[in-house]
Design an enzyme around this catalytic site. Structure first.
Site, mmCIF file in Angstrom:
data_model
loop_
_atom_site.group_PDB
_atom_site.id
_atom_site.type_symbol
_atom_site.label_atom_id
_atom_site.label_comp_id
_atom_site.label_asym_id
_atom_site.label_seq_id
_atom_site.Cartn_x
_atom_site.Cartn_y
_atom_site.Cartn_z
ATOM 1 N N HIS A 59 -7.799 -3.846 -3.565
ATOM 2 C CA HIS A 59 -6.655 -3.268 -2.857
ATOM 3 C C HIS A 59 -6.469 -3.987 -1.518
ATOM 4 O O HIS A 59 -7.429 -4.389 -0.870
ATOM 5 C CB HIS A 59 -6.902 -1.779 -2.602
ATOM 6 C CG HIS A 59 -5.708 -1.057 -2.085
ATOM 7 N ND1 HIS A 59 -4.670 -0.665 -2.904
ATOM 8 C CD2 HIS A 59 -5.362 -0.669 -0.832
ATOM 9 C CE1 HIS A 59 -3.742 -0.059 -2.183
ATOM 10 N NE2 HIS A 59 -4.136 -0.047 -0.925
ATOM 11 N N CYS A 109 0.855 -1.190 0.000
ATOM 12 C CA CYS A 109 0.000 0.000 0.000
ATOM 13 C C CYS A 109 0.899 1.251 0.000
ATOM 14 O O CYS A 109 1.614 1.490 -0.963
ATOM 15 C CB CYS A 109 -0.940 -0.062 1.190
ATOM 16 S SG CYS A 109 -2.124 1.285 1.321
ATOM 17 N N ASP A 114 -9.099 -3.047 -7.633
ATOM 18 C CA ASP A 114 -8.639 -1.990 -6.727
ATOM 19 C C ASP A 114 -9.386 -0.701 -7.049
ATOM 20 O O ASP A 114 -9.303 -0.189 -8.172
ATOM 21 C CB ASP A 114 -7.129 -1.792 -6.899
ATOM 22 C CG ASP A 114 -6.504 -0.965 -5.789
ATOM 23 O OD1 ASP A 114 -7.124 0.029 -5.361
ATOM 24 O OD2 ASP A 114 -5.376 -1.308 -5.368
#
Length: 272
Positions: A241, A152, A209
């Site tokens: 995600h 991330c 995502d």
């Protein structure tokens, strides 16, 4: 001695291991034990870090710097370090927000981003990662076998660091943002440094995502094709995600397991 149950483990980590912003913790959370490992909290100068490595190892160990999510070096990131240590690596996760605050004490993600994450300059992070690499090389790590992985927020940083440090042999960026706005703290995005990579990078992304568009992935792919370093940009079509974050509902076991296997093979391919 009785082993703690998964319920006991989750209860404990809800209180101490994870950022308040990511509660409740999912039942899919993976717990990697420390059997056969040395694990400890250390300091690199003033910067806290978590270290995991094989116990009683002889000789310098291949090293992986693990770059945190926006939520900090919580239990999941520490578990990633232990998983890597089980594979024979010295794995180290520095607390890259330490000057600005502790993300585990912030109760909602909007406050976390505004009051902490946005105040951490890329230049500071690059310097702290350099210090981490130097510390590892002086404490049992092999400076000729250095890899980096991040998730991330840390995925974006992984791309940037691959263009910053020529000593890194291979990197794996998990769902790190590729494009977006810039400012004084974040002057460049990964797409801006695609032509400056100093080592091979593996990018792992989710087709579903909601924060990283497939258009940006395609733009990054085109930019990478114009540079000389080896790369691999993989998209797991059914994953969202955070698909490797087993403590969150975003976890996608098949994508996470394949990504992990691919990352380890990528490191081995390039000598780490």
């Amino acid at each position: 001695m009785n082993q703690p149950s998964r319920r006991d483990f989750l209860k404990t980590t809800l209180l101490t291991g994870f950022a308040l912003a990511v509660q409740p913790v999912a039942a899919s959370t993976i717990q990697t034990d420390s059997t056969g490992l040395t694990t400890e909290s250390i300091r690199i100068g003033e910067m806290p870090a978590y270290l995991a490595k094989p116990a009683n190892a002889s000789g310098a160990l291949p090293t992986v710097i693990v770059i945190q999510e926006i939520f900090g070096v919580h239990e999941h990131i520490q578990d990633i370090c232990r998983r890597l240590a089980k594979q024979g690596y010295l794995a180290i996760a520095p607390e890259l927000y330490y000057r600005q605050g502790d993300p585990r004490q912030i109760s909602d993600i909007n406050t976390l981003i505004k009051e902490l994450v946005m105040k951490v300059p890329d230049a500071q992070v690059m310097s702290d990662l350099d210090a981490t690499a130097q510390w590892a090389a002086a404490h049992g790590g092999d400076q000729q076998r250095l890899a980096v992985t991040g998730f991330c927020w840390g995925g974006r940083i992984t791309w940037l660091y691959a263009a910053h440090n020529p000593n890194v042999k291979a990197s794996a960026a998990w769902y790190g943002r590729l494009t977006g706005d810039t400012n004084a703290n974040f002057p460049r995005n990964p797409i801006d440094i695609a032509s400056q990579l100093k080592s091979p990078v593996l990018g792992l992304y989710g087709g579903k995502d909601q924060g990283i568009s497939q258009e940006s992935v395609a733009q990054m792919l085109a930019a990478l094709k114009r540079q000389r370093q080896p790369f691999n940009l993989m998209v797991y079509e059914d994953a969202a995600h955070g698909f490797n974050a087993d403590y969150r509902p975003s976890y996608h076991a098949a994508a996470a397991q394949d990504g992990w296997k691919t990352m380890l093979a990528w490191f081995k391919q390039y000598g780490v």
